[in-house]
Scaffold this motif. Structure first.
Motif, short mmCIF file in Angstrom:
data_model
loop_
_atom_site.label_atom_id
_atom_site.label_comp_id
_atom_site.label_asym_id
_atom_site.label_seq_id
_atom_site.Cartn_x
_atom_site.Cartn_y
_atom_site.Cartn_z
N ALA A 153 9.94 -19.25 -4.02
CA ALA A 153 10.96 -18.95 -3.01
C ALA A 153 12.12 -19.96 -3.57
CB ALA A 153 10.60 -19.59 -1.72
N ALA A 175 13.84 -18.10 -6.38
CA ALA A 175 14.79 -17.07 -6.18
C ALA A 175 15.93 -17.53 -5.31
CB ALA A 175 14.01 -16.50 -4.79
N ALA A 176 16.12 -18.86 -4.64
CA ALA A 176 17.19 -19.28 -4.12
C ALA A 176 18.18 -19.71 -5.18
CB ALA A 176 16.76 -20.59 -3.14
N ASN A 214 15.18 -17.83 1.55
CA ASN A 214 14.35 -18.28 0.61
C ASN A 214 13.87 -19.68 0.76
OD1 ASN A 214 13.80 -16.22 -1.52
ND2 ASN A 214 15.86 -15.97 -1.27
N PRO A 262 11.75 -12.70 -1.48
CA PRO A 262 11.98 -12.85 -2.92
C PRO A 262 12.45 -11.63 -3.68
CG PRO A 262 10.15 -14.23 -2.12
CD PRO A 262 10.59 -13.16 -1.02
N THR A 314 15.58 -10.52 -3.44
CA THR A 314 16.53 -11.45 -4.09
C THR A 314 16.61 -11.04 -5.36
OG1 THR A 314 16.28 -13.44 -2.58
CG2 THR A 314 16.78 -13.75 -4.57
#
Length: 405
Positions: free
Chosen positions: A9, A12-13, A42, A271, A274
């Protein structure tokens, strides 16, 4: 246990930040909203996976109230953003919107702000109509919104995203048709539109929007199918909202395996969305230029390194040292003709007088800059080149560059 949830997470951010600079300069509200919503989601997923790993304790109720509404709003926001992108691309590709003045751009930005943030907030408020209780806490996953699955819930929660994605798909098809009709002159058309887009950027935006829309339609259809397996009738407001402050807890040990599998699949939606978005923008030429500029800035500002920028034909003195020769006095900058600059040092055929200062043999070659002889008829040379000028007394024609160093 799912120890991979928090790293995935947060990774992905952070990957979304790679695509931020170009979209920020382009002032594209729709793509910036996609970055913002996915970044927030995320972070929420990563924090929830850390806090509620192996437990279902009610520790931060306010956090759950806020994040559950954000999850509801993101469903509408991502579909609305893709619709705004497709509308913009269709207008750029069509003939009747070849040029977009500043006023239209501001109107478009305001429209995209409403569609990407105002409309999701409206649906976040409307979610209360079909919200059976406060929220759910799921072990390993954290806080999730709850929905009283009924006919009103279908039309409030699942139908609008499907409708927005379908309309966006229609605009994407129209923009692709316009592109195919004008594919030979499309690059020039984009230049005259003054929108900051190139053909490659245009195609990446269109393909990203189409892939995201297909992905959203598939995901929304799946969640609709799974939730309608437990369809309940809508009776009245008091019945639906009875014991509204209740918080349902889902421990892994007491949850059916099919429900746990559904939670797992739904968690990976954000995710995956993303990484799909990042894949279209993080590896292009624009992104590589941004990475290079960022690395150069870090080396200059943080590590205090001196970055030498070399141009065509320039040679670093450290790599190509030259012998030190006697230097002549610098010529006046105000003189324009070549013979005026050097007539004090050497006579030319048109100068019948002898030189005031005979030139010794050691002064036969003089180093200079091409900018000092801009008025000569000699062919222009790149400013980065150094040259050697022969002013030997035996030559009876205009001096020329005969050696490049």
């Amino acid at each position: 246990m799912h120890p991979e949830f928090p790293p995935v997470a947060f990774l992905a951010a952070l990957s979304l930040l790679l695509t931020l600079p170009w979209h920020w300069r382009a002032q594209n509200v729709a793509t910036l909203s996609i970055i913002a919503w996915l970044f927030i989601l995320n972070v929420v997923y990563g924090v929830d996976a850390m806090i509620w790993a192996n437990n279902v304790n009610i520790v931060i109720p306010v956090w759950c109230d806020i994040t559950s509404k954000i999850i509801i709003g993101s469903t509408f926001a991502l579909s609305s953003a893709c619709l705004c992108i497709c509308i913009h691309l269709e207008h750029l590709a069509s003939v009747h919107r070849a040029k977009s003045p500043l006023g239209d751009k501001r109107v478009r930005q305001l429209f995209e702000l409403f569609m990407c943030f105002g409309l999701p907030m409206c649906f976040m408020g409307l979610h209360y109509i079909v919200q059976g209780h406060r929220f759910d806490i799921i072990e390993e996953y954290g806080c999730r919104p709850t929905t009283y699955v009924s006919i009103p819930a279908i039309f409030l929660i699942w139908v609008p995203p499907l409708l927005l994605s379908t309309i966006a798909l229609g605009f994407a098809c129209a923009s692709f048709v316009h592109f195919m009709r004008r594919r030979f002159t499309f690059a020039r058309h984009l230049d005259t539109s003054r929108n900051g887009l190139t053909t490659s950027r245009y195609l990446r935006l269109m393909l990203m929007a189409v892939v995201e829309m297909i992905w959203n339609i598939a995901v929304t259809s799946y969640t609709l199918w799974f939730n309608t397996m437990d369809m309940r009738p809508w009776t009245n407001w008091d019945d639906v909202h009875s014991n509204f402050s209740r918080i349902d807890l889902y421990a892994t040990a007491f949850t059916p395996q099919i429900v746990l599998t559904n939670f797992y699949l739904i968690w990976w939606i954000v995710p995956t969305s993303t990484f799909i978005f990042v894949a279209f923008f993080a590896f292009g030429k624009d992104a590589v230029n941004e990475y290079t500029a960022c690395i150069v800035w870090i080396r200059r500002k943080v590590f205090k390194q001196r970055i030498e920028q070399t141009t065509l034909g320039s040679v670093s003195p450290a790599k190509c040292p030259r012998a030190v020769l006697p230097s002549l006095p610098r010529m006046p900058a105000s003189r324009t003709r070549f013979d005026d600059k050097i007539d004090d040092y050497h006579p030319f055929p048109h100068n019948k007088q002898a030189s005031k200062f005979p030139v010794p043999a050691s002064y036969a070659r003089a180093y200079g800059s091409m900018q000092d002889f801009r008025t000569l008829d000699a062919p222009p040379t790149h400013p980065g080149f150094s040259y050697v000028l022969d002013i030997s007394p035996t030559r009876h024609h205009s001096p020329d560059v005969h050696q490049m160093v």
